[in-house]
Design an enzyme around this catalytic site. Structure first.
Site, PDB file in Angstrom:
ATOM      1  N   LYS A  64     -28.812  -4.991  75.158  1.00  0.00           N
ATOM      2  CA  LYS A  64     -30.117  -5.479  74.795  1.00  0.00           C
ATOM      3  C   LYS A  64     -30.802  -5.698  76.355  1.00  0.00           C
ATOM      4  O   LYS A  64     -30.213  -6.328  77.253  1.00  0.00           O
ATOM      5  CB  LYS A  64     -29.875  -6.795  74.089  1.00  0.00           C
ATOM      6  N   SER A 139     -34.197 -10.894  66.891  1.00  0.00           N
ATOM      7  CA  SER A 139     -34.812  -9.996  68.049  1.00  0.00           C
ATOM      8  C   SER A 139     -34.080  -8.904  68.745  1.00  0.00           C
ATOM      9  O   SER A 139     -34.500  -8.112  69.285  1.00  0.00           O
ATOM     10  CB  SER A 139     -34.997 -11.013  69.098  1.00  0.00           C
ATOM     11  N   SER A 163     -30.668 -13.962  65.997  1.00  0.00           N
ATOM     12  CA  SER A 163     -31.143 -12.738  66.401  1.00  0.00           C
ATOM     13  C   SER A 163     -30.207 -11.807  66.374  1.00  0.00           C
ATOM     14  O   SER A 163     -30.374 -10.435  66.682  1.00  0.00           O
ATOM     15  CB  SER A 163     -31.823 -12.949  67.758  1.00  0.00           C
TER      16      SER A 163
END
Ligand code: MG
Ligand code: ZN
Lengths: 476, 483, 96
Positions: A64, A139, A163
């Site tokens: 990420k 997210s 997330s």
């Protein structure tokens, strides 16, 4: 073994094949580099153009873009960090590298991890591989989509209020948020420091355990890190006998789509058929979780994001006046949701409002943590649907922040309590408005440092639900 | 204390920032430095890069505990760090990690001035203003150097117990000496390792209400601070006497012109949005840490001054100097150590009187760079005390000790300065002088005591100063009153 | 409820420049969020300790030992503007 063969292996299988010499490092890396390059979901923010010789003991990992990677662009999904090349590696990435797991690429995400749909990325939304008109969740949307879409074997995400778990659920993969402190946060760009936790997104429970065993550990660079006492071993579990699963019924009444509810009830039946006991538990304050969270997280974020000021790195709007430079840079550099949360958090901390909002939310947080402590006196796990709905359409919820925030209704309480929780694929369900079936996640939460138990129970369920095969088909 | 005026009295409180002399910064492993080229001691942590986390320096905590012990503060069983939020280029995270409602130390007292609290925090970066004038106003740009960013600080806040500029200077010097004695800071005001802000207000004498205060920032010496405070007291008194109102503001005192200027005129009201620092866990000093601090506590200037005065009988001025100035105290203690039989009071007089004067006379040499060692001065004092050398000769020896680093023993022996202790030799000189000066001798015999001075001088001259004045006096009297 | 004036004040504290339109929208959106958050006032939190974070540790400290420092070039490599090894910023003089 050909490229397709390599892509069909799990993390554990890849490691085995590399160790036996059946395949070579560069074949594995090459196969995954090509797979990543074939992505058409906007999963990636950065992929290497060329690679130096790297030794791998397993498949490279999708990271990420919230993790700092030395010399590799790191944006946290924000324009304000455009062009930023970190001078250091986050501990999580350094540990993966040290364990022979190179960086495959950096994945798209909601800006500064603020979002549940990945629509808040400055670099465009990510598409759900199950239905490209829908969101992958957020997210960690890029990390979930690339794994579900087959352009990465596994990924690193972060979870502040859901997330990792929510996008894992919406993409039909496994996502684990460990106990707060289990994995170092050093080098993980902060959203809400007291809640942020790093974790794996994988196609199966064994791979999640494998990454967790590498990542967990006390880090001298993170005062709040503890590691997991006893570490993590490959999970084993055939049945759930002797284990009790608590369902917070009154909390779930707050709004679960019927299709999701059906899959959830089938999961409970599955638990019982594996010998587990399902009982009802009370989490009287859990429904306040979202309210507490939307004070605490924005408050922390408002101070964490103050460092983006155009002085030392990232974007700057040139102005002759300092305050003007600050304001223009931050107004242009941050997206709408980030600004909204900075405003909310600044307000909650500002003179005269601190006690009414921030201090009160911190007390409610204590009550929520106590609810879980009480529940865990009776049960081994708390189970809920991960998300109230399946993947929704892109643009569907952007107009109404609170409706968007409610996506995290069932994941936020565990974050506030700092306890580990996993989402595993539980089945498929039709969206409320009709259409092809989409994945539904089952969330299991355990007491702090109960990751091993959580993984053992999850693997038993994974085997009996038999979702694993279906994940692999998506996008491949 | 001298008050500004018969009607009004000043109320002054101090905030003192002490830079700790640890090896590394408060929350990262960068070295502390002074005067190095910009940004040569930084890392992602003290530059406030995305993703970094602070980890407190153990030694900084230990130093803070030492300061707490020295000031008689109570140590919080568990203190926490807060974020103090404000935007400024010298503040890399846009929040300073500091302590807010639970500081590591609170309550305390130094020489009658109450300590409100002492807390740990990190220092800001340094900014150099470039452009046309070099001052903030009107400059085009600023250059930021993060070498200083993250230096550990202890901020000491007093109660408003001080009442004049002179008292602030004296007390400030005592505090500085106390901290220096602990070995936890360089306490150099010019280099900024000790910075003192003063809050000054005026109120009608006897009132228990506080007036509106102004803040005087960061003077680089206690002398300037004293002058600045006096000027501010005068200014505020003038305003009040004319029926005006003091405006709360931050002032800069220009020592060159003696003028006070408001520092920032258009500053918005601060709202620091303090919040507990989630990246750090509490500091809860255990008994081991507290005991270590107590055990490491040296004799402090306040106690030392009392001991010098009351136990060693040293004059107040000398006792004060040797307590507040660590180097003088160390020199003095060194003298007593190498010559234990010398009289402390005499040793103190030679050190703070004769040596200090000679150092000043010879190019303002500092004690630290003087070639005179404590052992050498002690030996000289020992010789005076044993009457091996006269006071007058000893002063000549001292001149050579300062200028050449000479050994007193060698000078005394080499130049034949040893006092004439053979009474036969002295007696014959005395007799010769009486004979050569019949006038004064006759006057003394006639009862004019004062006339003896001329004879003493003549004997001393004849003996080349190698005699004890008292002994000469005694002998002359003996001769001149003899029948 | 949060009005436009408060929005402007908070934006100023946060160093955000909002357009008229944005300020108006934020006033509406933030008020709506705060309405939901006001639910927090419905619980009795008297005597409940606030949770800053869930880790129950104290005295996590590092030894006073130098670590790796960046070179000046590394330190300023990401700077939008630098000069002689220092970060260059507009003058902090009060706004005109
Ligand atoms: Mg301070
Ligand atoms: Zn540093």
């Amino acid at each position: 073994m050909d490229s397709g063969g390599i892509l069909g292996l799990t993390g554990a299988e890849t490691a085995g094949a590399l160790e036996s010499g059946e395949i070579a490092s560069d074949e594995v890396i090459g196969a995954w580099d090509r797979a990543a390059a074939s992505d058409d979901l906007n999963s990636w923010l950065w992929l290497p153009e060329a690679r130096e010789q790297e030794e791998a003991t397993g498949a490279p990992v999708a990271i990420k873009d919230i993790f700092c990677t030395e010399g590799i662009p790191t944006t946290a999904g924000s324009r304000i960090l455009e062009g930023y090349l970190p001078p250091y590696d986050s501990t999580a990435v350094a540990k993966l590298r040290a364990a022979g797991l190179p960086v495959l690429g950096k994945t798209n995400m909601d800006e500064f991890a603020m979002g549940s749909s990945n629509e808040n990325s400055a670099f465009g939304p990510v598409l759900n591989p199950w239905d490209r008109t829908r969101v992958p969740g957020g997210s960690s949307g890029g990390s979930a989509a690339c794994v579900a879409g087959g352009t990465a074997l596994w990924a690193l995400g972060t979870d502040t209020g859901g997330s990792i778990r929510q996008p894992a659920a919406l993409c039909g993969i496994v996502g684990l948020k460990p106990t707060y402190g289990a994995i170092s946060r050093f080098g993980m760009i902060a959203f809400a420091s007291s809640l942020d936790q790093c974790g794996p997104l994988t196609t199966n429970v064994t791979d999640a355990a494998m990454l967790l065993s590498i990542l967990e550990g006390r880090d001298p660079l993170d005062s709040t890190s503890t590691g997991i006492p006893g570490g993590i071993v490959p999970p084993e579990g055939e049945d759930l006998s002797g284990l009790t699963f608590g369902v917070p019924r009154s909390f779930l009444e707050k709004g679960v789509d019927p299709g999701v509810g059906d899959v959830f009830e089938r999961s409970l039946t599955e638990i019982e058929s594996l010998g587990g006991t399902v009982v009802e538990v009370e989490l009287p304050h859990a429904e306040l979780g979202i309210s507490a969270y939307y004070i605490l997280a924005p408050a922390e974020a408002s101070t964490n994001l103050s460092r983006y000021d155009g002085v030392r790195y990232g974007m700057r709007v040139e102005e002759r006046d300092l305050v003007e430079m600050y304001e223009q840079t931050r107004s242009l550099g941050f997206g709408r949701e980030v600004k909204r949360r900075i405003m909310l958090g600044t307000y909650a901390l500002s003179s005269g409002y601190y006690d009414a909002y921030y201090a009160r939310a911190q007390r409610v947080r204590t009550l929520i943590a106590r609810d879980f402590e009480t529940a865990f006196e009776q049960v081994d796990f708390v189970v809920t649907p991960t998300s109230p709905s399946v993947a929704f359409e892109i643009g569907e919820k952007v107009g109404d922040p609170w409706t968007m925030y409610l996506n995290d209704l069932f994941t936020v309480p565990m974050s506030l309590a700092g306890i580990p929780a996993i989402s595993i694929p539980a089945g498929l369900s039709e969206p409320a408005g009709g259409g092809p079936e989409l994945p539904v996640g089952l969330q299991l939460a355990a007491p702090a440092y109960g990751e091993q138990k959580l993984l053992n129970a999850s693997i038993a369920l994974e085997k009996s639900i038999g979702f694993e095969g279906r994940t692999g088909e998506v996008g491949r | 204390m001298n008050s500004p005026d018969a009607e009004f009295e000043a109320v002054i409180g101090l905030e003192i920032h002490v830079q700790l002399s640890t090896e590394t910064k408060m929350f990262c492993g960068c070295r502390l430095s002074f005067g190095d080229p910009p940004n040569t001691h930084t890392c992602p942590i003290c530059l406030g890069h995305p993703g970094v986390l602070p980890v407190p320096n153990r030694r900084a905590i230990e130093y803070a505990l030492l300061i707490a012990a020295a000031l008689g503060c109570e140590v919080a069983p568990s203190s926490i760090f807060h974020r103090k939020n404000y935007f400024y280029p010298d503040n890399p995270k846009a929040y300073q990690i500091s302590q807010f409602d639970v500081p590591i130390a609170s309550g305390g007292n130094l020489a009658g001035v109450r300590i409100h609290r002492a807390h740990l925090e990190e220092d800001a970066a340094k900014m150099i203003h470039v452009g046309t004038s070099g001052r903030i106003q009107g400059s085009d740009a600023s250059l930021v150097d993060f070498n200083r960013a993250g230096t550990p600080l202890v901020e000491i806040v007093t109660e408003p117990d001080l009442t004049s500029g002179a008292q602030v200077r004296e007390w400030g010097q005592l505090l500085r000496a106390t901290v220096r004695q602990l070995g936890v800071s360089d306490v150099n005001m010019e280099e900024g390792s000790l910075r003192c802000d003063a809050n000054v207000s005026i109120r009608p004498k006897g009132s228990d209400q506080l007036g509106t205060k102004t803040e005087m920032k960061n003077m680089n010496s206690f002398r300037f601070l004293e002058r600045g405070i006096e000027a501010e007291i005068e200014r505020q008194t003038g305003i009040l006497r004319n029926g005006g109102q003091v405006v709360q503001e931050t002032l800069h005192f220009d020592p060159a012109t003696g003028e006070l200027h408001p520092l920032r005129s258009k500053e918005e009201a601060h709202d620091y949005r303090y919040m507990p620092e989630p990246d750090l866990v509490p500091v809860a000093p255990d008994s081991g840490m507290l005991e270590a601090a107590a055990a490491a506590l040296p004799e402090l200037p306040e106690a030392r001054e009392a001991r010098y005065r009351d136990e060693l009988g040293i004059q107040e001025g000398a006792a004060r100097l040797m307590s507040v100035e660590t180097a003088w105290a160390e020199f003095f203690e060194g003298m007593l150590e190498s010559e234990p039989e010398i009289e402390p009071k005499v040793a103190a007089n030679w050190l703070t009187g004769e040596l200090a004067a000679e150092l000043r006379r010879q190019d303002d040499i500092s004690l630290g760079s003087s070639p005179v060692t404590p052992a050498n001065l002690a030996r000289l004092v020992g010789m005076v005390q044993a009457k091996r050398v006269s006071n007058a000769s000893a002063k000549d020896v001292l001149v050579k000790m300062v200028s050449e680093g000479a050994d007193p023993e060698q000078v005394v022996v080499g130049e034949g300065l040893e006092q004439i202790s053979d009474s036969g030799e002295l007696e014959s000189i005395v007799d010769a002088v009486i004979e050569a000066n019949p006038g004064p001798a006759g006057e003394v015999l006639g009862g004019n005591e004062k006339a003896i001075g001329a004879l003493v001088g003549a004997v001393m001259k004849e003996a080349g100063g190698r005699v004890d004045g008292g002994e000469v006096n005694r002998l002359l009297r003996e001769r001149l009153t003899a029948d | 409820m949060i009005d436009r004036e408060q929005v402007a004040h908070v934006a100023r504290l946060a160093r955000l420049k909002l357009s008229e339109e944005e300020a108006g929208e934020f006033a509406v959106e933030l008020s709506a969020i705060l309405d939901h958050v006001d639910l927090l006032a419905s619980v009795d939190t008297d005597g409940v300790e606030p949770t800053t974070h869930v880790v129950e540790l104290v005295n996590v400290l590092r030894e006073d030992v130098p670590g790796i420092e960046l070179t000046v070039q590394q330190a300023t490599a990401n700077a939008p503007e630098s000069e002689d090894g220092a970060f260059r910023v507009p003058s902090p003089q009060a706004e005109a």
